[in-house]
Design an enzyme around this catalytic site. Structure first.
Site, PDB file in Angstrom:
ATOM      1  N   GLY A  99       0.819  -1.214   0.000  1.00  0.00           N
ATOM      2  CA  GLY A  99       0.000   0.000   0.000  1.00  0.00           C
ATOM      3  C   GLY A  99       0.848   1.257   0.000  1.00  0.00           C
ATOM      4  O   GLY A  99       2.037   1.215  -0.313  1.00  0.00           O
ATOM      5  N   LEU A 150       0.366   3.657  -2.090  1.00  0.00           N
ATOM      6  CA  LEU A 150       0.688   3.525  -3.521  1.00  0.00           C
ATOM      7  C   LEU A 150       1.223   4.824  -4.121  1.00  0.00           C
ATOM      8  O   LEU A 150       0.762   5.914  -3.783  1.00  0.00           O
ATOM      9  CB  LEU A 150      -0.563   3.076  -4.279  1.00  0.00           C
ATOM     10  CG  LEU A 150      -1.210   1.776  -3.795  1.00  0.00           C
ATOM     11  CD1 LEU A 150      -2.439   1.435  -4.639  1.00  0.00           C
ATOM     12  CD2 LEU A 150      -0.223   0.608  -3.805  1.00  0.00           C
ATOM     13  N   HIS A 151       2.193   4.674  -4.996  1.00  0.00           N
ATOM     14  CA  HIS A 151       2.759   5.806  -5.729  1.00  0.00           C
ATOM     15  C   HIS A 151       2.952   5.374  -7.183  1.00  0.00           C
ATOM     16  O   HIS A 151       2.591   4.247  -7.552  1.00  0.00           O
ATOM     17  CB  HIS A 151       4.071   6.269  -5.077  1.00  0.00           C
ATOM     18  CG  HIS A 151       5.059   5.156  -4.840  1.00  0.00           C
ATOM     19  ND1 HIS A 151       5.650   4.454  -5.875  1.00  0.00           N
ATOM     20  CD2 HIS A 151       5.533   4.611  -3.694  1.00  0.00           C
ATOM     21  CE1 HIS A 151       6.467   3.551  -5.375  1.00  0.00           C
ATOM     22  NE2 HIS A 151       6.411   3.608  -4.047  1.00  0.00           N
ATOM     23  N   HIS A 172       4.246   1.826  -7.969  1.00  0.00           N
ATOM     24  CA  HIS A 172       3.222   0.772  -7.921  1.00  0.00           C
ATOM     25  C   HIS A 172       2.294   0.878  -9.134  1.00  0.00           C
ATOM     26  O   HIS A 172       1.919  -0.137  -9.730  1.00  0.00           O
ATOM     27  CB  HIS A 172       2.354   0.923  -6.664  1.00  0.00           C
ATOM     28  CG  HIS A 172       3.089   0.832  -5.365  1.00  0.00           C
ATOM     29  ND1 HIS A 172       3.263   1.923  -4.540  1.00  0.00           N
ATOM     30  CD2 HIS A 172       3.679  -0.213  -4.734  1.00  0.00           C
ATOM     31  CE1 HIS A 172       3.919   1.543  -3.455  1.00  0.00           C
ATOM     32  NE2 HIS A 172       4.197   0.264  -3.556  1.00  0.00           N
ATOM     33  N   LYS A 187      13.185  -1.894  -8.380  1.00  0.00           N
ATOM     34  CA  LYS A 187      13.635  -1.135  -7.210  1.00  0.00           C
ATOM     35  C   LYS A 187      14.095  -2.081  -6.098  1.00  0.00           C
ATOM     36  O   LYS A 187      15.092  -1.840  -5.439  1.00  0.00           O
ATOM     37  CB  LYS A 187      12.484  -0.253  -6.740  1.00  0.00           C
ATOM     38  CG  LYS A 187      12.557   0.180  -5.324  1.00  0.00           C
ATOM     39  CD  LYS A 187      12.846   1.623  -5.208  1.00  0.00           C
ATOM     40  CE  LYS A 187      12.986   2.041  -3.763  1.00  0.00           C
ATOM     41  NZ  LYS A 187      12.117   1.328  -2.848  1.00  0.00           N
ATOM     42  N   ASP A 188      13.327  -3.167  -5.886  1.00  0.00           N
ATOM     43  CA  ASP A 188      13.691  -4.152  -4.868  1.00  0.00           C
ATOM     44  C   ASP A 188      14.411  -5.314  -5.555  1.00  0.00           C
ATOM     45  O   ASP A 188      13.856  -6.407  -5.709  1.00  0.00           O
ATOM     46  CB  ASP A 188      12.446  -4.611  -4.129  1.00  0.00           C
ATOM     47  CG  ASP A 188      11.759  -3.457  -3.411  1.00  0.00           C
ATOM     48  OD1 ASP A 188      12.048  -3.253  -2.240  1.00  0.00           O
ATOM     49  OD2 ASP A 188      10.971  -2.736  -4.051  1.00  0.00           O
ATOM     50  N   VAL A 241      10.785   3.475 -11.104  1.00  0.00           N
ATOM     51  CA  VAL A 241      10.190   4.786 -11.391  1.00  0.00           C
ATOM     52  C   VAL A 241      10.805   5.791 -10.411  1.00  0.00           C
ATOM     53  O   VAL A 241      10.888   5.531  -9.207  1.00  0.00           O
ATOM     54  CB  VAL A 241       8.653   4.746 -11.246  1.00  0.00           C
ATOM     55  CG1 VAL A 241       8.056   6.133 -11.484  1.00  0.00           C
ATOM     56  CG2 VAL A 241       8.058   3.736 -12.225  1.00  0.00           C
ATOM     57  N   SER A 281       7.457   4.286  -0.728  1.00  0.00           N
ATOM     58  CA  SER A 281       6.473   4.678   0.293  1.00  0.00           C
ATOM     59  C   SER A 281       7.188   5.314   1.477  1.00  0.00           C
ATOM     60  O   SER A 281       6.616   6.123   2.201  1.00  0.00           O
ATOM     61  CB  SER A 281       5.678   3.460   0.757  1.00  0.00           C
ATOM     62  OG  SER A 281       5.096   2.811  -0.355  1.00  0.00           O
TER      63      SER A 281
END
Ligand code: AMP
Length: 282
Positions: A31, A33-34, A37, A149-150, A176, A186
């Site tokens: 969650g 979210l940006h 996501h 990213k991860d 992103v 987040s």
């Protein structure tokens, strides 16, 4: 759009759709979210008939001194964003829906889980692998979407899917970033204005690495130490790790030359906030 809490109801709803020939795209999230996501959600929307987004802040992937309790949970905003992206289902279970009393089963992806982020976050990837395997069983998606990213998470999930014959395709989407280069996260909401500025040292150190490699400086130790030097010039930035590893098995390149496919990954503390970023040498 339906919001479902119960794993059983979620599975059944998707089973009915699957039996009608619908393909399912799945985006697991915690969650808050940006656009990072949303890039995964948009890709799922393009690729598959039914888009499922899970929102679950997984207690088992947080250490005892980490930010589980403070992790942002802007559920209303997340629902609006999902609706706007034409998500079909939000799966939003409670902690006890996922880990009912007596829960005892965990997955470890050995060897990959104790390096990089795993070193300073013991048990983190055991929690990640376990929850993702459970979500894969509940949703039974055709394609699941993860962010580069991860980077370590992606490698661990890909390994787990292969090792356990989980019938899902993994798609990895690019990082992103904000206009100034900071990777969206987040956790960026924790940063003060000054810290947000200081955090730019993270993408800048990756730019420096890229520039060095392109100019022919390819000794992994040398690139890493120049990155460390640049980061330490910024007083609020404290490196947790700066690593140059083989993307396949996360083995450090240390004394060797950086080749195509090397992963340059770092975790940096800016004040109390730990941020990660990476870049893969092309
Ligand atoms: P999280 O909610 O942080 O667990 O992230 C859920 C998914 O979104 C993971 O697959 C992340 O890698 C991905 N993600 C997070 N931030 C970004 C970003 N800036 N760009 C692309 N994907 C991201």
């Amino acid at each position: 759009m339906r919001i479902i809490r119960s794993p059983k109801i979620m599975s059944e709803a998707l089973r009915r759709l699957r039996s009608k020939g619908k393909t399912i795209g799945f985006v697991p999230t915690m969650g808050a979210l940006h656009e990072g996501h949303l890039s995964l959600i948009r890709r799922a929307r393009k690729d598959t008939d039914i888009v499922v987004v899970s929102i679950f802040v997984n207690p088992r992937q947080f250490g005892p001194k980490e930010d589980f309790r403070h992790y942002p949970r802007p559920m209303r905003k997340d629902i609006l964003l999902c609706r706007k992206e034409r998500v079909d289902f939000i799966f939003h279970p409670s902690g006890t829906d996922i880990y009912p009393a007596g829960y005892r089963t965990f997955i470890t992806v050995e060897g990959l889980d104790k390096v990089l982020c795993g070193k300073s976050r013991p048990g983190h990837f055991r929690g990640v692998a376990t929850v993702v395997a459970k979500l894969f069983n509940i949703v039974a998606a055709d394609i699941a979407y993860f962010g580069q990213k991860d980077a370590q998470q992606v490698i661990i999930i890909q390994r787990m899917v292969k090792d356990l014959n989980i019938p899902v395709k993994i798609k990895v989407m690019p990082i992103v970033r904000d206009k100034d280069g900071l990777a969206l996260s987040s956790r960026n909401t924790y940063l003060s204005r000054q810290e947000r500025q200081d955090a730019l040292v993270i993408p800048k150190s990756l730019d420096l690495a890229r520039a060095m490699i392109e100019s022919g400086i390819k000794q992994a130790d040398r690139v890493a130490s120049l990155m460390r030097y640049q980061i330490k010039k910024n007083k609020t930035a404290k490196p947790d790790y700066i690593a140059i590893v083989d993307q396949k098995d996360l083995r450090p390149l240390d004394g060797s030359r950086i080749k195509k496919g090397a992963l340059i990954a770092l975790a940096i503390r800016i004040g109390n906030t730990r941020l990660i970023d990476n870049y893969i040498v092309r």
